[in-house]
Design an enzyme around this catalytic site. Structure first.
Site, PDB file in Angstrom:
ATOM      1  N   LYS A  13      11.603 -16.703  -2.906  1.00 19.68           N
ATOM      2  CA  LYS A  13      10.609 -17.775  -2.933  1.00 19.68           C
ATOM      3  C   LYS A  13       9.210 -17.165  -2.884  1.00 19.68           C
ATOM      4  CE  LYS A  13       9.666 -22.223  -0.626  1.00 19.68           C
ATOM      5  NZ  LYS A  13      10.092 -23.126   0.462  1.00 19.68           N
ATOM      6  N   SER A  49      11.187 -27.974  -0.759  1.00 22.51           N
ATOM      7  CA  SER A  49      10.243 -27.213  -1.549  1.00 22.51           C
ATOM      8  C   SER A  49      10.827 -25.974  -2.214  1.00 22.51           C
ATOM      9  CB  SER A  49       9.068 -26.792  -0.666  1.00 22.51           C
ATOM     10  OG  SER A  49       9.497 -25.863   0.311  1.00 22.51           O
ATOM     11  N   SER A  89      13.592 -27.809   3.347  1.00 21.48           N
ATOM     12  CA  SER A  89      13.212 -27.204   2.071  1.00 21.48           C
ATOM     13  C   SER A  89      14.240 -26.266   1.443  1.00 21.48           C
ATOM     14  CB  SER A  89      11.883 -26.462   2.219  1.00 21.48           C
ATOM     15  OG  SER A  89      10.832 -27.389   2.153  1.00 21.48           O
TER      16      SER A  89
END
Lengths: 92, 477
Positions: free
Chosen positions: B80, B155, B179
């Site tokens: 990420k 997310s 997330s």
């Protein structure tokens, strides 16, 4: 909340906002605050709290790296620098 | 070159294949890079590909030759883009960090590097991990591989899609309120939110520091366990990590008691999600586990409490982005203050601004007691509620998300609707317990199959319990 509250918050948060954005955020804040206000119904005593788990989370600041070792790398990311410092405009 | 079947590949299978020489780490990495070139332009899971991947794969091949290879050696992973990898662009999907190159490795990266993992690229996300759809990314939405008119969730949408589209074997995400788990539910992957303090946050760009945890996204539970075992542990650079002498190994039972907080599943949940959830319960029963209805008294307040504490921490954490030390700088002000205001106005997207303003409000004099102070008190009460619940049961089970993946644009104009997508996931972050999202089947929408998921929560430090029940549920044993 009123528009002047949003203006004050934007100033505290250091974000420049257009009139249009302030109005949009005002509407959104009303709906978000409407949602989070449900906690006012919760039975909880904010004065009767106990301290949580307590332990020392600090460590010895031993074995420091040699001074200046990372300065060049760090300054490479800064928008404006001069003689090993970051440079900003006057404050007053 | 050997044709590698990515669909059925797991970390252990890849490890065995590289060990026996069925394929090399270089071939494996190259196969993933080819797949990314093919599918990423449409799905937008990756923001940047890293230059070093093939070189790292060559290093891994050397380790297979000299016998020092570990389970993660040569395993291609996506990271990420809010986790620092030295020298690589790390944007957190924000314009304010558009050109920022990380100057050090996050602790989790250092650990994976030592194990010999290959880093393919940085993945898309909601800006600073704020959102449940990746629509808040400054670099475009990540689409759902099952239906590209739908969101991937967020997310960590990019990290999840990277795995779901066979663009990496595993990935790292961060989870502040769901997330890792909510996008895993939308895209059919396994996602783990670790016990708060079990994995170092050093080098992860902070959003809500009392909530954030880094965790793996994988295709099965065994892979999540392998990555967790590599990245966990006490860290001198993160004072919130739990010291090893305080780690309790919880006992794993073969037959578990699973608690269902039914009272928490009354409104706003999709019918197909509920039906799938009840089927999942039947499956767990047939595996010999005991199902028990439980009450978690204040869980209804979890989401509202989260939307006070998290923005408060966001407004604090994001104050460091001011155009002075790193990232975007917008010139044109008469003094430093105006430069700050212009830089932040230009650099932050709408959701980041919304949460900064909300956080500034709940922390401001006059409102602090009614919001922030009350929320932190309520959080303590919730921790006690969970402690009590775990005296009765080994596991708490809920759906992972209240709906399957929604359409791109469907909720982007209604912040509160978007926030409700995290209704089942936030409480694990609020109280700090670990939670594992696993796929539980499909539902049909517009004649497309969309994944659904369920979430297991265990007591603090009970990751081993989660792995056991997760493997049992997915038939990995």
């Amino acid at each position: 909340m009123e528009i002047k509250d949003i203006e004050k918050l934007a100033e505290l948060a250091r974000i420049e906002m257009s009139q249009q954005e302030k109005e949009k955020i005002l509407g959104e804040m009303d709906s978000i605050l409407g949602f989070i206000d449900q906690i006012q119904g919760a039975k909880v005593d904010i004065n009767g709290r106990e301290a949580g788990e307590v332990r020392n989370i600090m460590r010895e600041d031993g074995d420091p790296h040699e001074s200046g070792k990372y300065t060049k790398d760090i300054l490479k990311g800064a928008p404006k620098t001069r003689d090993g410092y970051v440079e900003v405009k006057k404050i007053l | 070159m050997t044709k590698i079947n990515l669909t059925d590949l797991t970390i252990r299978k890849a490890h065995e294949a590289m060990k026996t020489g069925d394929f090399s780490a270089r071939e494996l990495t190259q196969t993933y890079l080819n797949k990314i070139t093919e599918v990423n332009p449409n799905l937008n899971a990756y923001l940047h590909l890293f230059d070093g991947a093939l070189k790292q794969a060559d290093e891994a091949d050397k380790r297979f030759k000299d016998g020092t290879a570990e389970l993660l050696t040569g395993i291609p992973m996506a990271i990420k883009n809010n986790i620092c990898i030295k020298g690589e662009i790390t944007t957190a999907a924000s314009k304010i960090l558009e050109n920022y190159r990380a100057i050090y490795d996050a602790t989790v990266i250092e650990k994976l590097r030592k194990a010999g993992a290959v880093f393919l690229g940085g993945t898309n996300m909601d800006e600073f991990a704020m959102g449940g759809s990746t629509e808040n990314s400054a670099y475009g939405v990540t689409k759902n591989p099952y239906d590209d008119t739908r969101v991937s969730g967020g997310s960590s949408g990019g990290s999840v899609v990277a795995v779901a589209m066979d663009g990496s074997l595993a990935s790292l995400g961060t989870d502040t309120g769901g997330s890792i788990r909510q996008p895993s539910s939308f895209c059919g992957t396994v996602g783990l939110k670790t016990t708060y303090g079990r994995v170092s946050r050093y080098g992860a760009i902070a959003m809500g520091s009392s909530l954030d945890q880094i965790g793996p996204v994988t295709k099965n539970v065994a892979d999540a366990e392998i990555i967790f075992d590599c990245i966990k542990g006490d860290d001198d650079m993160d004072s919130t990590t739990i010291p090893e002498n305080l780690i309790k190994e919880l006992k794993v039972k073969e037959k578990m008691t699973i608690g269902i907080p039914r009272h928490f599943m009354k409104e706003g949940i999709d019918e197909d999600v509920m039906k799938n959830f009840d089927e999942s319960i039947e499956k767990l029963k047939s595996l010999g586990h005991v199902i028990k209805d439980i009450e978690i008294p204040n869980i209804d307040y979890a989401l509202a409490t989260y939307y006070i504490i998290m923005p408060a921490e966001v407004s604090t954490n994001l104050s460091r982005f001011d155009g002075v030390r790193f990232g975007l700088y917008k010139d044109g002000g008469e003094n430093l203050l105006q430069d700050y205001m212009k830089t932040r106005a230009e650099g932050f997207g709408p959701e980041a601004r919304r949460r900064i303003i909300l956080g500034t409000y709940v922390l401001s004099a006059g409102y602090y007691d009614a919001y922030y102070d009350k929320a932190t008190a309520l959080r303590e009460v919730m921790k006690k509620d969970f402690t009590k619940a775990f005296e009765e049961v080994d596991i708490i089970l809920t759906p992972t998300a209240p709906t399957p993946a929604f359409k791109i644009g469907e909720k982007s104009d209604d912040p509160v609707q978007m926030y409700l997508s995290d209704i089942f996931t936030v409480s694990a972050n609020m109280v700090g317990v670990p939670a594992l999202a696993v796929p539980s089947g499909f539902t049909e929408r517009d004649s497309k199959q969309l994944p659904l998921g369920i979430q297991f929560m265990a007591p603090w430090m009970g990751e081993n319990i989660l792995f056991e029940i997760g493997k049992d549920f997915l038939g990995e044993k």
